[in-house]
Design an enzyme around this catalytic site. Structure first.
Site, PDB file in Angstrom:
ATOM      1  N   ASP A  28      28.215  -0.615 -10.401  1.00  0.00           N
ATOM      2  CA  ASP A  28      27.628  -1.601  -9.264  1.00  0.00           C
ATOM      3  C   ASP A  28      26.037  -0.902  -8.917  1.00  0.00           C
ATOM      4  O   ASP A  28      25.988   0.278  -9.110  1.00  0.00           O
ATOM      5  CB  ASP A  28      28.479  -1.212  -8.087  1.00  0.00           C
ATOM      6  CG  ASP A  28      28.368  -2.625  -7.104  1.00  0.00           C
ATOM      7  OD1 ASP A  28      27.493  -3.508  -7.365  1.00  0.00           O
ATOM      8  OD2 ASP A  28      28.806  -2.604  -6.216  1.00  0.00           O
ATOM      9  N   HIS A  37      20.174  -5.136 -14.851  1.00  0.00           N
ATOM     10  CA  HIS A  37      21.190  -4.929 -15.803  1.00  0.00           C
ATOM     11  C   HIS A  37      20.827  -4.473 -17.336  1.00  0.00           C
ATOM     12  O   HIS A  37      21.645  -3.772 -17.819  1.00  0.00           O
ATOM     13  CB  HIS A  37      21.650  -6.756 -16.056  1.00  0.00           C
ATOM     14  CG  HIS A  37      22.234  -7.254 -14.875  1.00  0.00           C
ATOM     15  ND1 HIS A  37      23.132  -6.761 -14.114  1.00  0.00           N
ATOM     16  CD2 HIS A  37      21.882  -8.442 -14.348  1.00  0.00           C
ATOM     17  CE1 HIS A  37      23.663  -7.335 -13.169  1.00  0.00           C
ATOM     18  NE2 HIS A  37      22.976  -8.537 -13.240  1.00  0.00           N
ATOM     19  N   LEU A  45      37.288   8.199 -28.688  1.00  0.00           N
ATOM     20  CA  LEU A  45      37.493   7.357 -27.284  1.00  0.00           C
ATOM     21  C   LEU A  45      37.612   6.233 -27.316  1.00  0.00           C
ATOM     22  O   LEU A  45      36.871   5.559 -28.209  1.00  0.00           O
ATOM     23  CB  LEU A  45      35.946   7.811 -26.695  1.00  0.00           C
ATOM     24  CG  LEU A  45      35.606   7.252 -25.555  1.00  0.00           C
ATOM     25  CD1 LEU A  45      36.145   7.828 -24.171  1.00  0.00           C
ATOM     26  CD2 LEU A  45      34.265   6.794 -25.280  1.00  0.00           C
TER      27      LEU A  45
HETATM   28  C1  FPP Z   1      26.774  -4.858 -11.204  1.00  0.00           C
HETATM   29  O1  FPP Z   1      25.610  -4.909 -10.441  1.00  0.00           O
HETATM   30  C2  FPP Z   1      26.642  -4.995 -12.288  1.00  0.00           C
HETATM   31  C3  FPP Z   1      27.292  -6.224 -12.958  1.00  0.00           C
HETATM   32  C4  FPP Z   1      28.043  -7.186 -12.178  1.00  0.00           C
HETATM   33  C5  FPP Z   1      27.020  -6.314 -14.287  1.00  0.00           C
HETATM   34  C6  FPP Z   1      27.210  -5.228 -15.063  1.00  0.00           C
HETATM   35  C7  FPP Z   1      27.153  -5.569 -16.468  1.00  0.00           C
HETATM   36  C8  FPP Z   1      26.313  -4.428 -17.204  1.00  0.00           C
HETATM   37  C9  FPP Z   1      25.650  -3.371 -16.877  1.00  0.00           C
HETATM   38  C10 FPP Z   1      26.269  -4.730 -18.645  1.00  0.00           C
HETATM   39  C11 FPP Z   1      27.413  -5.112 -19.338  1.00  0.00           C
HETATM   40  C12 FPP Z   1      27.146  -4.535 -20.721  1.00  0.00           C
HETATM   41  C13 FPP Z   1      28.119  -4.599 -21.731  1.00  0.00           C
HETATM   42  C14 FPP Z   1      27.817  -3.992 -22.993  1.00  0.00           C
HETATM   43  C15 FPP Z   1      29.539  -5.371 -21.625  1.00  0.00           C
HETATM   44  P1  FPP Z   1      25.158  -5.990  -9.389  1.00  0.00           P
HETATM   45  O2  FPP Z   1      24.324  -7.012 -10.130  1.00  0.00           O
HETATM   46  O3  FPP Z   1      26.304  -6.248  -8.614  1.00  0.00           O
HETATM   47  O4  FPP Z   1      24.068  -5.188  -8.447  1.00  0.00           O
HETATM   48  P2  FPP Z   1      23.816  -5.613  -6.765  1.00  0.00           P
HETATM   49  O5  FPP Z   1      25.042  -5.186  -6.320  1.00  0.00           O
HETATM   50  O6  FPP Z   1      22.985  -4.489  -6.479  1.00  0.00           O
HETATM   51  O7  FPP Z   1      23.213  -6.687  -6.594  1.00  0.00           O
END
Ligand code: FPP
Length: 250
Positions: free
Chosen positions: A30, A47, A141
């Site tokens: 997050d 991201h 893993l």
């Molecule tokens: C949370 O930050 C993040 C997500 C909802 C997306 C996470 C996805 C990735 C890091 C990449 C996935 C990659 C693969 C390889 C499957 P947020 O956007 O909720 O952050 P905020 O709360 O600060 O707005």
């Protein structure tokens, strides 16, 4: 992006007890959006940076010989985000896997997914399926991506499947116990997570592995996901090692 997977075997292990590492770490990644905002960048940049953290955490998990990590990459609730952001996030699995699959294979990592796979866009499914196929015989893993995942919906699916198997006399109603329910969950090949990590200061489970984390330790850090790294992962594991796990006993 840095292509090389750095495994620095046995380094930085001094403060960790190698005989007491968690088997399965479940992570809620997050804070990508806030990381970007703090820098005046678009959310996408957060991201993208977050993917680099995935690489770091996988490297460390390989070094520490964990059995599995499950990463909450996209929840069933994340569809509520603006379509452009959803589209961007959906491209990340292919970007990550296209870049790192050779390294994952070299490190004996097995890629798996949980969630409503069929609801993902074709290009996401294709990239993920290819990596799952290419790594299916690996024994190291397990890198498990929760994609289009929601825990309540997983439990609903499990209940439906149990009912179906009772109806068709495959199982008897008296066979239903905790172990059987676990077998009907998407995570049936994995031990229950013993450590849950959530970054960015939020202290919620957000519909993540509700059944499976019944006895897990929870670790919350203020660090935003793109700031999380090898050292931060070690800190979480050290904290886990300092907790006394009693599983309801004394
Ligand atoms: C949370 O930050 C993040 C997500 C909802 C997306 C996470 C996805 C990735 C890091 C990449 C996935 C990659 C693969 C390889 C499957 P947020 O956007 O909720 O952050 P905020 O709360 O600060 O707005």
């Amino acid at each position: 992006m840095d292509m090389k997977f750095k495994t620095k075997k046995n380094q930085d292990m001094t403060s960790l007890d190698p005989t007491n590492v968690p088997k399965h770490v479940a992570i809620i990644m997050d804070g990508n959006g806030r990381w970007a905002k703090k820098r005046g960048l678009p959310r996408f940049a957060g991201h993208k940076e977050g993917m680099k953290t995935i690489k770091k955490v996988v490297e460390r998990a390989v070094e520490l010989e964990l059995e599995a990590i499950t990463l909450y990459a996209f929840s069933t609730e994340n569809w509520k985000r603006p379509p452009k952001e959803v589209e961007f996030i959906m491209k990340l699995p292919s970007q990550f896997l296209d870049t790192y699959l050779p390294e994952l294979i070299e490190n004996n990592v097995k890629v798996t997914t949980i969630g409503h796979y069929e609801g993902l866009p074709e290009f996401t499914k294709k990239a993920v399926q290819y990596s799952v196929d290419q790594t299916k015989n690996n024994t190291g893993l397990v890198l498990n991506f929760a994609l289009n995942y929601g825990s309540r919906s997983e439990i609903v699916d499990a209940v439906k499947n149990v009912c179906q198997d009772v109806n068709s006399d495959k199982i008897n109603i008296n066979d239903i116990d905790e172990e059987l329910i676990s077998k009907y969950l998407y995570t049936n090949q994995l031990p229950d997570p013993d450590l849950v990590i959530r970054t960015s200061g939020e202290q919620r489970l957000s519909n993540y592995l509700l059944w499976q984390v019944a006895y897990a330790e929870f670790y919350f850090t203020e660090k935003l996901w793109p700031e999380f790294n090898h050292e931060a992962f070690d800190e979480a594991i050290l904290e886990f090692q300092n907790r006394k796990r009693r599983f309801g006993g004394l």
